[in-house]
Design a protein around this motif. Structure first.
Motif, PDB file in Angstrom:
ATOM      1  N   THR A  65      52.598   7.176 118.375  1.00 29.13           N
ATOM      2  CA  THR A  65      52.399   7.082 116.926  1.00 29.13           C
ATOM      3  C   THR A  65      51.261   6.104 116.633  1.00 29.13           C
ATOM      4  O   THR A  65      50.794   5.386 117.517  1.00 29.13           O
ATOM      5  N   PHE A  66      50.793   6.096 115.381  1.00 29.53           N
ATOM      6  CA  PHE A  66      49.774   5.125 115.012  1.00 29.53           C
ATOM      7  C   PHE A  66      50.342   3.724 115.112  1.00 29.53           C
ATOM      8  O   PHE A  66      51.478   3.464 114.717  1.00 29.53           O
ATOM      9  N   LEU A  74      58.784  -0.011 117.125  1.00 29.30           N
ATOM     10  CA  LEU A  74      59.986   0.677 117.592  1.00 29.30           C
ATOM     11  C   LEU A  74      60.060   0.700 119.114  1.00 29.30           C
ATOM     12  O   LEU A  74      61.120   0.493 119.709  1.00 29.30           O
ATOM     13  N   ARG A  80      66.780  -0.372 121.491  1.00 27.29           N
ATOM     14  CA  ARG A  80      66.850   1.090 121.377  1.00 27.29           C
ATOM     15  C   ARG A  80      67.337   1.694 122.690  1.00 27.29           C
ATOM     16  O   ARG A  80      67.003   1.207 123.770  1.00 27.29           O
ATOM     17  N   PRO A  91      54.269  10.954 112.363  1.00 22.50           N
ATOM     18  CA  PRO A  91      54.879   9.643 112.135  1.00 22.50           C
ATOM     19  C   PRO A  91      55.863   9.640 110.969  1.00 22.50           C
ATOM     20  O   PRO A  91      56.887   8.945 111.016  1.00 22.50           O
ATOM     21  N   ALA A  92      55.588  10.444 109.930  1.00 24.90           N
ATOM     22  CA  ALA A  92      56.494  10.476 108.776  1.00 24.90           C
ATOM     23  C   ALA A  92      57.881  10.962 109.191  1.00 24.90           C
ATOM     24  O   ALA A  92      58.892  10.571 108.583  1.00 24.90           O
ATOM     25  N   VAL A  94      59.400  10.266 111.987  1.00 19.33           N
ATOM     26  CA  VAL A  94      60.107   9.103 112.539  1.00 19.33           C
ATOM     27  C   VAL A  94      60.740   8.310 111.402  1.00 19.33           C
ATOM     28  O   VAL A  94      61.915   7.937 111.449  1.00 19.33           O
ATOM     29  N   MET A  95      59.934   8.090 110.347  1.00 24.20           N
ATOM     30  CA  MET A  95      60.436   7.334 109.201  1.00 24.20           C
ATOM     31  C   MET A  95      61.680   8.001 108.622  1.00 24.20           C
ATOM     32  O   MET A  95      62.680   7.343 108.317  1.00 24.20           O
ATOM     33  N   GLU A  98      64.621   7.607 110.914  1.00 24.52           N
ATOM     34  CA  GLU A  98      65.090   6.217 110.894  1.00 24.52           C
ATOM     35  C   GLU A  98      65.901   5.930 109.630  1.00 24.52           C
ATOM     36  O   GLU A  98      66.862   5.171 109.672  1.00 24.52           O
ATOM     37  N   HIS A  99      65.509   6.567 108.527  1.00 24.51           N
ATOM     38  CA  HIS A  99      66.263   6.353 107.287  1.00 24.51           C
ATOM     39  C   HIS A  99      67.698   6.859 107.389  1.00 24.51           C
ATOM     40  O   HIS A  99      68.562   6.401 106.662  1.00 24.51           O
ATOM     41  N   GLU A 101      69.634   6.354 109.773  1.00 24.15           N
ATOM     42  CA  GLU A 101      70.389   5.359 110.531  1.00 24.15           C
ATOM     43  C   GLU A 101      71.352   6.011 111.527  1.00 24.15           C
ATOM     44  O   GLU A 101      72.337   5.409 111.925  1.00 24.15           O
TER      45      GLU A 101
END
Lengths: 206, 206
Positions: A65-66, A74, A80, A91-92, A94-95, A98-99, A101
């Motif tokens: 990822t960037f 991460l 992890r 990448p979005a 991953v976000m 991650e949200h 959980e």
């Protein structure tokens, strides 16, 4: 005919704006006029942000990822679970995951998907880097979490073939009814998949 | 929840791209990913073009169009007829009219139009500069050549009211059937205007 032309620096800006995806000659002109006429501060900010990103941003040595650091936050997080690797397109994604959980493992970001129409073939994806990460000895399961679009599905198929020889468990995130979804308001394709991929209901299960 | 965030330089680029008209958060992300992942040379070119345009481009002291010199090439051309001033919305309109080779007078470029929905009112247009140009003693006729859109029409009305006290001849470019146009294939609005604005046919006229 008059020799009247646009000033060269205007032409150059219009043509430079066309590097942006989805921007043709008309919108490039409109953008240039807007920046120069109504938002010079914004244009200056954009030039600086481009410079800054080009200088500072690289890609994580691990998940691709960037990242401004060799390892992203991460991948640098030792809490992890190293036995699960979730492969996503961008990448979005991953976000978004991650949200939830709901996932504690590691990620690999393809930074794209197979898309023959856009000229993106297997050579344009970081497949060697993915294999190196998946085959690092710690990973036991690779979860393919590319989108359920035609391109995402094709990408998942190619990845599963690619990873097959390494003796890993390969899984695909589930398709089906959304949580809270009503049959009446679910599209037919999703409904068919939910039927096809129905699972055994064990007594006592929720 | 994980503390995972985008790198700041990526966030900054995404937010800077939103200064472009018509670019929301989703397309700004897509543009940033595209530039950083697939076209770094294009991103660099865009940053340089922005810098160059911001440094080099000003507006013509006379006609208000973008220019790298105090007077644009057209205003500096002494062979143009100083008695006619054609008011257009954008620099591209000057180019289009010049391509017709049917106009020898001078121009004034508003760099916009009245557009309440976009928050552009009379104060955002260079009306004082227009009046100074129109009332320079040489101009006899002002041709209003704003577009025949709702905004362009409203702008033309405001300009005609503004210029009325200066004793100039004010005209509006004609609406009607396109040259070579067939009634059957002309939209009804245009056809109605062509009827309403019909003109006397003199014998011998072409």
């Amino acid at each position: 005919m008059s020799a009247f032309k646009n000033p060269p620096s205007l032409d150059r800006l219009v043509s430079a704006l066309r590097v942006l995806p989805g921007v043709g000659p008309k919108s490039a002109s409109r953008m240039a006029y807007h920046l120069l006429q109504r938002d010079k501060a914004g244009a200056e900010r954009l030039a600086r942000a481009l410079d800054h990103a080009l200088t500072e941003l690289g890609q994580c040595a691990c998940c691709n990822t960037f990242s401004e650091t060799p390892l992203c936050a991460l991948c640098a997080d030792s809490s992890r679970d190293p036995s699960t690797l979730c492969v996503v397109e961008m990448p979005a994604d991953v976000m978004t995951l991650e949200h939830t959980e709901g996932y504690q493992g590691r990620y690999f970001v393809l930074m794209g998907r197979l898309s023959p129409l856009d000229g993106i073939g297997p050579r344009d994806l970081p497949l060697e880097k993915l294999v190196a990460q998946a085959d690092n000895g710690a990973v036991r399961e690779v979860i393919l979490a590319t989108n359920f679009t035609a391109e995402g599905e094709a990408t998942a198929h190619v990845l599963s073939t690619l990873l097959k020889p390494y003796g890993l468990q390969i899984s695909r995130i589930a398709r089906g009814m959304p949580v809270g979804g009503e049959l009446e308001h679910t599209d037919l394709g999703t409904l068919v998949q939910a039927l096809v991929e129905r699972r055994q209901w064990e007594a006592g299960e929720d």
